[in-house]
Design a protein around this motif. Structure first.
Motif, PDB file in Angstrom:
ATOM      1  N   THR A 119      13.818  41.957   5.663  1.00 11.82           N
ATOM      2  CA  THR A 119      14.057  43.354   5.296  1.00 11.82           C
ATOM      3  C   THR A 119      15.403  43.526   4.589  1.00 11.82           C
ATOM      4  OG1 THR A 119      14.892  43.730   7.517  1.00 11.82           O
ATOM      5  CG2 THR A 119      12.605  44.332   7.107  1.00 11.82           C
ATOM      6  N   ASP A 120      16.380  42.667   4.916  1.00  7.57           N
ATOM      7  CA  ASP A 120      17.696  42.827   4.287  1.00  7.57           C
ATOM      8  C   ASP A 120      18.368  41.474   4.053  1.00  7.57           C
ATOM      9  OD1 ASP A 120      20.155  43.543   3.413  1.00  7.57           O
ATOM     10  OD2 ASP A 120      20.781  44.593   5.237  1.00  7.57           O
ATOM     11  N   TRP A 121      18.258  40.990   2.834  1.00  7.97           N
ATOM     12  CA  TRP A 121      18.839  39.679   2.506  1.00  7.97           C
ATOM     13  C   TRP A 121      20.360  39.688   2.624  1.00  7.97           C
ATOM     14  CZ3 TRP A 121      17.034  34.859   1.968  1.00  7.97           C
ATOM     15  CH2 TRP A 121      15.664  34.676   1.732  1.00  7.97           C
ATOM     16  N   ASP A 122      20.991  40.859   2.556  1.00 10.52           N
ATOM     17  CA  ASP A 122      22.452  40.907   2.651  1.00 10.52           C
ATOM     18  C   ASP A 122      22.963  40.516   4.032  1.00 10.52           C
ATOM     19  OD1 ASP A 122      23.171  41.363   0.100  1.00 10.52           O
ATOM     20  OD2 ASP A 122      23.164  43.553   0.262  1.00 10.52           O
ATOM     21  N   LYS A 123      22.064  40.506   5.002  1.00  8.06           N
ATOM     22  CA  LYS A 123      22.472  40.085   6.346  1.00  8.06           C
ATOM     23  C   LYS A 123      22.676  38.573   6.413  1.00  8.06           C
ATOM     24  CE  LYS A 123      22.569  43.873   8.932  1.00  8.06           C
ATOM     25  NZ  LYS A 123      21.827  44.837   8.220  1.00  8.06           N
ATOM     26  N   ASP A 139      20.793  36.219  -2.781  1.00  5.58           N
ATOM     27  CA  ASP A 139      21.701  35.365  -3.569  1.00  5.58           C
ATOM     28  C   ASP A 139      22.552  34.453  -2.682  1.00  5.58           C
ATOM     29  OD1 ASP A 139      22.524  37.903  -2.952  1.00  5.58           O
ATOM     30  OD2 ASP A 139      23.319  38.378  -4.935  1.00  5.58           O
ATOM     31  N   GLY A 140      22.898  34.923  -1.471  1.00  5.59           N
ATOM     32  CA  GLY A 140      23.663  34.058  -0.562  1.00  5.59           C
ATOM     33  C   GLY A 140      22.894  32.791  -0.221  1.00  5.59           C
ATOM     34  N   ALA A 141      21.624  32.960   0.095  1.00  5.18           N
ATOM     35  CA  ALA A 141      20.789  31.809   0.435  1.00  5.18           C
ATOM     36  C   ALA A 141      20.596  30.910  -0.780  1.00  5.18           C
ATOM     37  CB  ALA A 141      19.435  32.294   0.967  1.00  5.18           C
ATOM     38  N   ARG A 142      20.478  31.530  -1.951  1.00  3.11           N
ATOM     39  CA  ARG A 142      20.298  30.717  -3.171  1.00  3.11           C
ATOM     40  C   ARG A 142      21.516  29.834  -3.437  1.00  3.11           C
ATOM     41  NH1 ARG A 142      18.225  35.155  -5.783  1.00  3.11           N
ATOM     42  NH2 ARG A 142      19.859  35.281  -7.358  1.00  3.11           N
ATOM     43  N   GLY A 150      26.295  40.476  -5.324  1.00  8.41           N
ATOM     44  CA  GLY A 150      26.430  41.103  -6.625  1.00  8.41           C
ATOM     45  C   GLY A 150      26.160  40.145  -7.775  1.00  8.41           C
ATOM     46  N   MET A 151      25.917  38.887  -7.464  1.00  8.13           N
ATOM     47  CA  MET A 151      25.518  37.941  -8.509  1.00  8.13           C
ATOM     48  C   MET A 151      24.049  38.162  -8.849  1.00  8.13           C
ATOM     49  SD  MET A 151      28.039  35.805  -9.333  1.00  8.13           S
ATOM     50  CE  MET A 151      27.463  34.154  -9.680  1.00  8.13           C
ATOM     51  N   GLY A 152      23.314  38.632  -7.853  1.00 10.94           N
ATOM     52  CA  GLY A 152      21.917  38.967  -8.087  1.00 10.94           C
ATOM     53  C   GLY A 152      21.803  40.473  -8.262  1.00 10.94           C
ATOM     54  N   TRP A 153      20.643  40.923  -8.643  1.00 14.69           N
ATOM     55  CA  TRP A 153      20.440  42.367  -8.800  1.00 14.69           C
ATOM     56  C   TRP A 153      18.961  42.682  -8.645  1.00 14.69           C
ATOM     57  CZ3 TRP A 153      21.514  38.859 -12.583  1.00 14.69           C
ATOM     58  CH2 TRP A 153      20.542  38.688 -13.595  1.00 14.69           C
ATOM     59  N   GLU A 154      18.690  43.970  -8.440  1.00 11.50           N
ATOM     60  CA  GLU A 154      17.301  44.448  -8.396  1.00 11.50           C
ATOM     61  C   GLU A 154      16.772  44.462  -9.828  1.00 11.50           C
ATOM     62  OE1 GLU A 154      14.878  45.771  -6.180  1.00 11.50           O
ATOM     63  OE2 GLU A 154      16.115  44.794  -4.642  1.00 11.50           O
ATOM     64  N   LEU A 197      14.386  25.827  -3.997  1.00  4.90           N
ATOM     65  CA  LEU A 197      14.763  26.993  -3.181  1.00  4.90           C
ATOM     66  C   LEU A 197      15.925  27.750  -3.806  1.00  4.90           C
ATOM     67  CD1 LEU A 197      12.851  25.795  -1.124  1.00  4.90           C
ATOM     68  CD2 LEU A 197      14.603  26.061   0.617  1.00  4.90           C
ATOM     69  N   GLY A 198      16.822  27.020  -4.458  1.00  6.96           N
ATOM     70  CA  GLY A 198      17.977  27.637  -5.100  1.00  6.96           C
ATOM     71  C   GLY A 198      17.558  28.571  -6.225  1.00  6.96           C
ATOM     72  N   ARG A 199      16.336  28.408  -6.686  1.00  5.23           N
ATOM     73  CA  ARG A 199      15.777  29.340  -7.664  1.00  5.23           C
ATOM     74  C   ARG A 199      14.952  30.427  -6.988  1.00  5.23           C
ATOM     75  NH1 ARG A 199      13.437  32.763  -9.407  1.00  5.23           N
ATOM     76  NH2 ARG A 199      12.250  33.053 -11.339  1.00  5.23           N
ATOM     77  N   HIS A 200      14.243  30.094  -5.918  1.00  2.00           N
ATOM     78  CA  HIS A 200      13.173  30.988  -5.475  1.00  2.00           C
ATOM     79  C   HIS A 200      13.459  31.889  -4.280  1.00  2.00           C
ATOM     80  CE1 HIS A 200      10.256  30.072  -8.470  1.00  2.00           C
ATOM     81  NE2 HIS A 200      10.452  28.779  -8.324  1.00  2.00           N
TER      82      HIS A 200
END
Lengths: 119, 92, 505
Positions: free
Chosen positions: C43-47, C123-126, C18-22, C116-119
């Motif tokens: 397909t799903d970054w939330d995973k 958001d979890g990976a960032r 929820g820190m990131g958004w579409e 990478l923290g930008r790109h």
């Protein structure tokens, strides 16, 4: 396969022959003499006679090895870029087929390195 | 798949802060093998190794946050499963 | 009663979801333009889930605690003249190679992870990459800070970052780091977090740092272990990203496998320098390179890849060769440094009788047969005053940039391993099939390689003679050459002599 990059790559060939001020790179390795840990790199004019490669260039580095002075050059086995060849000592590197970044390996039969250890 | 279980390990510094963790690991992992090397302590076990918060707390007599492990951790091998009660390493 | 604390999982979720958004004003592909060209399908970054679930407040708290502990040790080391408790000052050659060769990689990793923290789109990976970027900067800073104490007393520690960009043997770590940094974000993280940090950094930070403790260097062991505690988190991130890519789409497997093959080999070649540090530069070694390789690669790496085989991933290509080479590489690398010791920024020294006995014991199949003779020959020459450094410059591998010193260990360990290919009408030479494969997959990338020997011949390194090149490297004359007879050696003897006098009195 092409490079995988978003913006593509500029075409830089860092070691093209034009960058060596008229010289070409030649590598020379003495088989069974690992006191020299690797083949040696030299920037040389393509017109240099093969004889000069042997008696000046190679001698300047390999000459420190006690067996270098004992080499009977008539028996030396030469390999140029993976293929056996018999260089003409009077002809130039170029006319002997030695090109930019060619690897010349030589074997000296009977000379097996310091105390026969291939060093 | 064979029955042989691959080794997981947890390596911590050889210091006072790590001692209760090492003792907790010794108590809770019957198969653990503990090796002392210069500056570090390596704990290895077949397949699985666990650090329980409760055991560490009994050792030190105060509340202990599992993430305090980070202060003495050097290295590990295995998949990590961490929550507020335990830190666990395992191969699937 | 205070409100019940949120549990770890929940707090981690709040931090990273929820820190990131579409985005709606701009297309997501324009906001995150770099995370698709490599062909990795997500397909799903939330995973994505970080198993350590470290939240920002906990991160600051624990990192601050680590820093306090580290700086307490550094201060007391300096106050108590800890440098006089080393096993021998020749040990510092390893630290000189570390600060010039490893510390700048930490900085490069900082830059890479900040990117990478930008790109990354997720958001979890960032968040994980941002934390790692800060860690890497911390490593670089604490290493410089710790080792600066030695710079007050010893030569060769004065310009590590300047030298990293120029010196012949430092192009090995530099090209490794820049290969990863110029790739896309998924390849970068596979290279640094997985191939380097998970599969191989244990070899650097565990036995080598234990070796620092063994040689009385409490300052180095402390920053080493402090860094390595972050490294454990990074390794876990590396493993997580591999599993994540493989779980997201089956098309990712061949791409990830190829990166694994490539970056394992690149990182392994880089570690040849560490092998020499471990076996030769440490005055006393607690563990040989071969033993470390068996524990941390063969056993641990084997377990790791067995675990990953459920995704179809196999061991990296040429790992058998790397294991066969474990009996050879440290000796080969130290030999080349000794034969070119007038052009190194650290002192070289031949192994003592005691060290050679240890090497014979640790390498029963190779040391006496292949390597002892050269060290004994050089020792005899030094005694007679006839020793000469090698006068030429070595042929380098186009990929790893190490002199072409590696041999056909599986068939003839005294035969140099030569590999060659052609591209665009030019020849390119390699030390191994591993390096050759990397070139052939992306030749356009590697024809650009800045090979130090070739650059000297092109006239880009201060001049054609050795003194000119060394000056361009900012190597002072007292930095290079034999340890015996050096200023470092003289200073050490002075201290130890003074010590002895005190004891006698």
């Amino acid at each position: 396969m092409a490079v995988i990059a978003r913006d593509g790559y500029v075409d830089i060939v860092r070691d093209k022959v034009e960058n060596f001020h008229g010289n070409q790179l030649v590598y020379v390795g003495w088989d069974d003499h690992l006191l020299f840990s690797a083949a040696q790199a030299f920037p040389l004019p393509p017109e240099m006679p093969y004889q000069a490669l042997v008696s000046e260039v190679m001698a300047s580095v390999f000459g420190d090895h006690p067996e270098f002075a004992q080499i009977d050059w008539s028996t030396v086995e030469w390999v140029l870029d993976g293929v056996s060849f018999a260089p003409d000592m009077e002809k130039s590197l170029k006319d002997n087929g030695v090109g930019h970044k060619s690897l010349i390996r030589f074997k000296t039969p009977g000379l097996t390195g310091i105390n026969g250890t291939r060093l | 798949m064979s029955d042989k279980k691959n080794t997981v390990f947890l390596i911590v510094q050889d210091n006072e802060d790590a001692r209760p963790i090492i003792e907790a690991v010794e108590q809770d992992n019957s198969a653990v093998n503990i090796q002392y090397q210069p500056g570090l302590v390596r704990m290895e076990a077949p397949g699985r190794l666990i650090v329980n918060r409760e055991t560490v707390e009994e050792e030190i007599g105060r509340e202990w946050d599992v993430q305090e492990l980070h202060l003495v951790l050097i290295s590990l091998a295995g998949n990590v499963d961490e929550d507020e009660d335990k830190f666990e390493l395992s191969w699937h | 009663m205070p409100a019940k604390k949120l549990n770890l999982r929940k707090r981690y979720e709040l931090l990273t979801r929820g820190m990131g958004w579409e985005t709606t004003y701009q297309k997501m592909d324009d906001v995150f333009p770099y995370d698709s060209f490599e062909g990795i399908k997500i397909t799903d970054w939330d995973k994505w889930e970080d198993p350590f679930r470290l939240t920002m407040d906990a991160y600051w708290k624990f990192q601050a605690e680590k820093e306090k502990k580290l700086y307490a040790v550094i201060d007391s080391f300096a106050q108590n003249n800890g440098q006089t408790n080393l096993s021998d000052a020749s040990y510092l050659s390893a630290i000189k190679l570390f600060i010039t060769g490893v510390t700048p990689i930490e900085y490069a990793a900082h830059r890479g992870f900040a990117n990478l923290g930008r790109h990354f789109r997720g958001d979890g990976a960032r968040v994980a990459c941002q934390m790692q970027a800060i860690d890497e900067l911390r490593h670089q800073q604490t290493q410089v800070h710790t080792i600066s104490h030695y710079n007050k007393h010893f030569n060769g520690l004065h310009d590590p970052f300047y030298q990293f960009d120029r010196v012949w043997y430092l192009s090995v770590p530099k090209s490794f780091a820049e290969d990863a940094m110029t790739a896309g974000p998924f390849e970068f993280i596979t290279s640094i977090s997985f191939a380097f940090e998970y599969v191989l950094t244990n070899l650097l930070f565990v036995p080598f740092m234990s070796g620092a403790a063994y040689n009385g260097d409490m300052a180095t062991v402390t920053f080493g272990f402090s860094a390595q505690s972050d490294e454990s988190r990074h390794m876990t991130l590396g493993l997580e990203i591999i599993k994540f890519m493989l779980e997201q789409h089956e098309d990712n497997l061949p791409i990830v496998q190829r990166w694994m093959d490539k970056h394992f080999w690149r990182a392994y070649r880089l570690l040849a320098l560490v092998a020499a540090m471990q076996d030769y530069m440490l005055t006393n070694s607690p563990m040989s390179w071969k033993e470390a390789w068996d524990v941390y690669f063969v056993e641990n790496g084997g377990a790791l890849f067995e675990d990953l085989s459920r995704y179809g991933l196999r061991m990296p290509k040429y790992h058998e060769l790397a294991t066969a080479e474990a009996e050879h590489v440290s000796h080969q690398v130290w030999s080349v440094f000794c034969s070119l010791g007038n052009a190194t920024g650290f002192h070289t020294f031949l192994p003592t009788e005691e060290k050679m006995a240890w090497l014979s014991e640790k390498y029963p199949d190779t040391f006496d047969k292949y390597y002892r003779p050269r060290f004994e020959y050089w020792a005899k020459q030094k005694e007679e005053g006839t020793f000469e450094y090698q006068k030429g410059l070595p042929q380098l591998c186009q990929i790893c940039q190490i002199p072409m010193i590696f041999t056909e260990v599986q068939t003839d360990p005294m035969q140099i391993s030569y590999r060659v290919t052609e591209h665009g009408g030019d020849k390119y030479h390699f030390c191994s099939d591993g390096c050759k494969d990397i070139f052939e997959h992306e030749p356009e990338k590697y024809v650009q390689a800045w090979l130090p020997v070739h650059q000297i011949f092109q006239g880009n390194c201060g001049g054609p003679t050795l003194p000119e090149v060394l000056e361009w490297y900012k190597f002072a004359p007292e930095d290079s050459g034999d340890y015996i007879g050096s200023q470092d050696h003289a200073r050490w003897q002075e201290w130890k002599g003074a010590d002895k006098k005190v004891k006698e009195a």
